[in-house]
Scaffold this motif. Sequence first.
Motif, PDB file in Angstrom:
ATOM      1  N   GLU A  68       0.828  -1.206   0.000  1.00 22.66           N
ATOM      2  CA  GLU A  68       0.000   0.000   0.000  1.00 22.66           C
ATOM      3  C   GLU A  68       0.864   1.258   0.000  1.00 22.66           C
ATOM      4  O   GLU A  68       0.588   2.220  -0.729  1.00 22.66           O
ATOM      5  CB  GLU A  68      -0.924  -0.015   1.216  1.00 22.66           C
ATOM      6  N   LEU A  69       1.928   1.278   0.806  1.00 27.13           N
ATOM      7  CA  LEU A  69       2.807   2.443   0.845  1.00 27.13           C
ATOM      8  C   LEU A  69       3.566   2.612  -0.464  1.00 27.13           C
ATOM      9  O   LEU A  69       3.839   3.744  -0.886  1.00 27.13           O
ATOM     10  CB  LEU A  69       3.780   2.308   2.015  1.00 27.13           C
ATOM     11  N   CYS A  70       3.910   1.506  -1.119  1.00 28.70           N
ATOM     12  CA  CYS A  70       4.538   1.599  -2.445  1.00 28.70           C
ATOM     13  C   CYS A  70       3.594   2.267  -3.446  1.00 28.70           C
ATOM     14  O   CYS A  70       4.015   3.124  -4.233  1.00 28.70           O
ATOM     15  CB  CYS A  70       4.927   0.212  -2.942  1.00 28.70           C
ATOM     16  N   ARG A  71       2.329   1.855  -3.447  1.00 27.48           N
ATOM     17  CA  ARG A  71       1.359   2.482  -4.356  1.00 27.48           C
ATOM     18  C   ARG A  71       1.249   3.978  -4.091  1.00 27.48           C
ATOM     19  O   ARG A  71       1.148   4.788  -5.011  1.00 27.48           O
ATOM     20  CB  ARG A  71      -0.010   1.825  -4.191  1.00 27.48           C
ATOM     21  N   ARG A  72       1.303   4.322  -2.811  1.00 25.95           N
ATOM     22  CA  ARG A  72       1.088   5.717  -2.440  1.00 25.95           C
ATOM     23  C   ARG A  72       2.305   6.587  -2.738  1.00 25.95           C
ATOM     24  O   ARG A  72       2.168   7.743  -3.158  1.00 25.95           O
ATOM     25  CB  ARG A  72       0.752   5.789  -0.952  1.00 25.95           C
ATOM     26  N   HIS A  73       3.521   6.057  -2.518  1.00 24.39           N
ATOM     27  CA  HIS A  73       4.710   6.900  -2.578  1.00 24.39           C
ATOM     28  C   HIS A  73       5.693   6.547  -3.684  1.00 24.39           C
ATOM     29  O   HIS A  73       6.548   7.378  -4.030  1.00 24.39           O
ATOM     30  CB  HIS A  73       5.447   6.829  -1.235  1.00 24.39           C
TER      31      HIS A  73
END
Length: 426
Positions: free
Chosen positions: A413-418
């Motif tokens: 999820e953090l990869c998708r976001r950042h």
Amino acid sequence: MSPVRNAPVAPRAGTGGPAQDGAGRGVTLILPGPISHDGTAYRIFKPYGQLASALCAHFDRVTVCTHVLTAEHPAFGGSDPLLDPRVQVEPLPSPPAGSPGVARSLAHHLRSSLAVVRRIRQWDVVYAFVPSYPGAVAYTVNRLFFHRPAAVYLANDWEEITPYTFRWGGGVRGLLFGPYRVLLTRWERWMMRSTRLGLTAGRALLDKYGGEGRPIYETAPILEMKPSDMVRREDTCLQSPVRLLYVGTLNPRKGVPVLLDALRALVDEGRQVTLDVVGDGPDRAELQERVRAMGLGDRVAFHGFVAAGPELFAFYRRADLFVLPTYSEGFPRVLYEAMGHSLPVVASAVSGIPFLLQDGRHGLLVPPGDPAALAAAMRRVMDDGALRRGLIREGFALVGPIVARDPASQFAELCRRHLGPAAEAA
């Protein structure tokens, strides 16, 4: 060329169908390692293997890049669990055996760094685990030259652990330790302040590097224990002898000699207590000799390395009190496991531990390196039933929601976001 380099790598992840949310990308974990290769299959420290396997649901390809040991190496970990065959391996050179000098260590780090540099162009997302030289080198070279989407996982404070990881003494220590510590401290600070995505083990590291305009998050812990493994008990320390438990590596940073001194004090006042030491490491022989010299041979049992899972959990279930006299941690996995098995905890008030555990509520916290304070805290837990039952109850309640979190889903999820397409120009 070593046999490991010529061994066939595992099949690429995602061959059974598209990844759920990896945007068609692969992720490469640069781990502290090492992992082992027995000629046919790779074996890996279970939490790392568990994370790599779980990431296969989120990325098309999952690769582990770290040092690899063959069966001939003295540190070969033949008891580690098998690595998921969907996970690909990019091997780095085996570390030198024994206690290498400065020149051999530098040569090894140079070879490993060059191997990392040669591979970076092939990676989609770089997930660098530090403190470790492969992770730090991979992040730095990528940041300066290749600009692949990259994240940093900070498992511990490099500045805090350097007194324990610097291997040499005498004149070499006097000459090189100061510059070594300054270099690693500044290197860590630069990585965390320049990364597009940072994750930390524990709240202390989050507080140290968060709030500076960079996306820094406390990671969901990488745990073998699941909610179904947790054991609810109302009370412990009702049997004789009272069974103390330590689980962890046997190295200077963990403070086991302090625990032995505290145990000696309890025995001297007539208490019926024993200590199970679960774990292995470079200090094991020295600690065993110390136990004999202290006359504690009938009170202390060394069980060696025990893989995470049912066999390890059985030690928690048999124990009455968990003790961790460490000098430095991000946040130790063993504390989650102990509280999840309804054990009262006595631990050092260092690094991330006081940020999660409230003294007197979730555990008793003591200064590191203080055998008298450690003995007093253990004595208090054994003697005060109301306190002990409260620690068990509150610790269990604290750990339940944490154990249910999934670090692989959080990272995806953090990869998708950042690190997604919108962040490519960052």
